[in-house]
Scaffold this motif. Structure first.
Motif, short mmCIF file in Angstrom:
data_model
loop_
_atom_site.label_atom_id
_atom_site.label_comp_id
_atom_site.label_asym_id
_atom_site.label_seq_id
_atom_site.Cartn_x
_atom_site.Cartn_y
_atom_site.Cartn_z
N SER A 1 32.26 47.90 -0.95
CA SER A 1 31.58 46.78 -1.60
C SER A 1 32.56 45.97 -2.44
O SER A 1 33.60 46.49 -2.88
CB SER A 1 30.44 47.29 -2.47
OG SER A 1 30.95 48.02 -3.57
N GLU B 1 37.70 45.45 2.80
CA GLU B 1 36.67 44.97 3.72
C GLU B 1 35.63 46.04 4.01
O GLU B 1 34.49 45.73 4.38
CB GLU B 1 37.32 44.51 5.02
CG GLU B 1 38.21 43.28 4.84
CD GLU B 1 39.15 43.02 6.01
OE1 GLU B 1 39.80 41.97 6.00
OE2 GLU B 1 39.22 43.90 6.91
N ARG B 2 36.00 47.31 3.82
CA ARG B 2 35.11 48.43 4.18
C ARG B 2 34.24 48.90 3.02
O ARG B 2 33.27 49.62 3.21
CB ARG B 2 35.96 49.60 4.71
CG ARG B 2 35.15 50.80 5.22
CD ARG B 2 34.16 50.39 6.29
NE ARG B 2 33.37 51.47 6.80
CZ ARG B 2 32.30 52.00 6.18
NH1 ARG B 2 31.94 51.57 4.99
NH2 ARG B 2 31.62 52.97 6.78
N ARG C 1 37.70 40.45 -3.74
CA ARG C 1 36.53 39.97 -3.00
C ARG C 1 35.46 39.64 -4.03
O ARG C 1 35.50 40.14 -5.16
CB ARG C 1 36.00 41.04 -2.05
CG ARG C 1 36.95 41.47 -0.96
CD ARG C 1 36.28 42.51 -0.07
NE ARG C 1 35.20 41.93 0.71
CZ ARG C 1 34.12 42.61 1.11
NH1 ARG C 1 33.98 43.88 0.78
NH2 ARG C 1 33.19 42.03 1.83
N GLU D 1 31.60 46.12 4.95
CA GLU D 1 31.51 45.91 6.39
C GLU D 1 31.51 47.29 7.05
O GLU D 1 32.51 48.02 6.94
CB GLU D 1 32.71 45.08 6.86
CG GLU D 1 32.57 44.56 8.26
CD GLU D 1 33.72 43.66 8.66
OE1 GLU D 1 33.91 43.47 9.87
OE2 GLU D 1 34.43 43.16 7.76
N HIS E 1 29.17 42.50 0.45
CA HIS E 1 28.73 43.76 1.03
C HIS E 1 29.86 44.44 1.81
O HIS E 1 30.78 43.76 2.30
CB HIS E 1 27.55 43.52 1.99
CG HIS E 1 26.32 43.04 1.30
ND1 HIS E 1 25.61 43.80 0.40
CD2 HIS E 1 25.68 41.83 1.35
CE1 HIS E 1 24.58 43.12 -0.06
NE2 HIS E 1 24.61 41.91 0.49
N ILE F 1 32.43 49.35 9.32
CA ILE F 1 33.30 49.65 10.46
C ILE F 1 33.79 51.09 10.37
O ILE F 1 33.84 51.69 9.29
CB ILE F 1 34.51 48.68 10.50
CG1 ILE F 1 35.30 48.75 9.18
CG2 ILE F 1 34.05 47.26 10.79
CD1 ILE F 1 36.56 47.91 9.18
#
Length: 245
Positions: free
Chosen positions: A160, A157-158, A181, A188, A186, A190
């Motif tokens: 690409s 999630e962090r 994914r 994220e 993109h 965080i």
């Protein structure tokens, strides 16, 4: 790592006795010394127990002998008096144990002198990956599997989607699903604390264990993938992650 521990790991990985592991270890190291430059062999020897240094001794200016993997295994088999299948198992066991033993940069410097085909010997399988995470995070193997999935999902999630897919392709098939994914997804943006919070929530553990697991999984990913691939992933993560490692 002491000599006895080095041989024990080779023995376990190659499924041979300690005596045969010692013979295979010397044969692999001598052949490896011929395949890399004398300077690199010298640098490698300096990082190993005294009992393992002798097979690596060559003049520092000696050039590498550019033979392929088949010839490497033939020489190992001849020196150790074993067949091709055991020469392959022994070579793989020694290379993986070297990766456990050497500083990361020293190991990568050595591997950079070998052709791509040698990289296949360094692929970490699922069981070995999870066992390394378990040792580093000080948890059971079962819990390490749960933690590994949670960390990889937070990682995906962090970064690409393309980086996540490229990383998945380098890992054992059993570990790829949490990284899947769309390639054009993109990252994220965080921070580390939010990543750790997601790991804790995903695995049902407290913050301290989430942090230990996050570090353990990333270090094991670093062991399992080419250096450039890992640095590409690390470059997309918060700067605090590098400090954590």
């Amino acid at each position: 790592m002491k000599h006895d521990e080095f041989i024990r790991r080779v023995s376990e990985r190659a499924h041979v006795s300690a005596e045969q592991a010692d013979t295979l270890g010397r044969a692999v190291l001598q052949t490896l010394a011929e395949r890399i430059t004398g300077g690199e062999a010298d640098d490698l020897a300096a990082q190993l127990p005294p009992e393992l240094q002798e097979p690596l001794r060559r003049p520092r200016k000696a050039p590498a002998d550019p033979f392929g993997l088949d010839e490497f295994l033939r020489r190992v088999g001849e020196r150790a008096g074993v067949d091709g299948e055991l020469a392959l198992r022994g070579t793989r066991a020694v290379l993986h144990t070297l990766r456990d033993t050497l500083p990361h940069k020293e190991f990568e410097d050595m591997v950079s002198q070998l052709p791509t085909e040698y990289r296949e010997l360094l692929r970490v399988d699922h069981d070995e990956f999870v066992q390394k995470v378990a040792r580093r995070a000080h948890v059971s193997v079962d819990q390490a599997q749960t933690l590994t999935r949670a960390v990889l999902q937070a990682l995906a999630e962090r970064i690409s989607g393309g980086a996540a897919q490229d990383l998945a392709a380098q890992l054992p098939p059993e570990l790829r699903e949490p990284l899947q994914r769309p390639r054009d997804a993109h990252a994220e943006p965080i921070g580390l604390e939010e990543m750790l919070s997601r790991v804790g929530e995903g695995a049902g553990v407290d913050e301290d264990l989430a942090r230990r697991a996050f570090r353990a999984v990333l270090l094991t990913v670093r062991d399992a993938v080419p250096r450039k691939e890992f640095e590409h992933v690390l470059g997309q993560l918060p700067k605090e992650v590098a400090k954590l490692l």
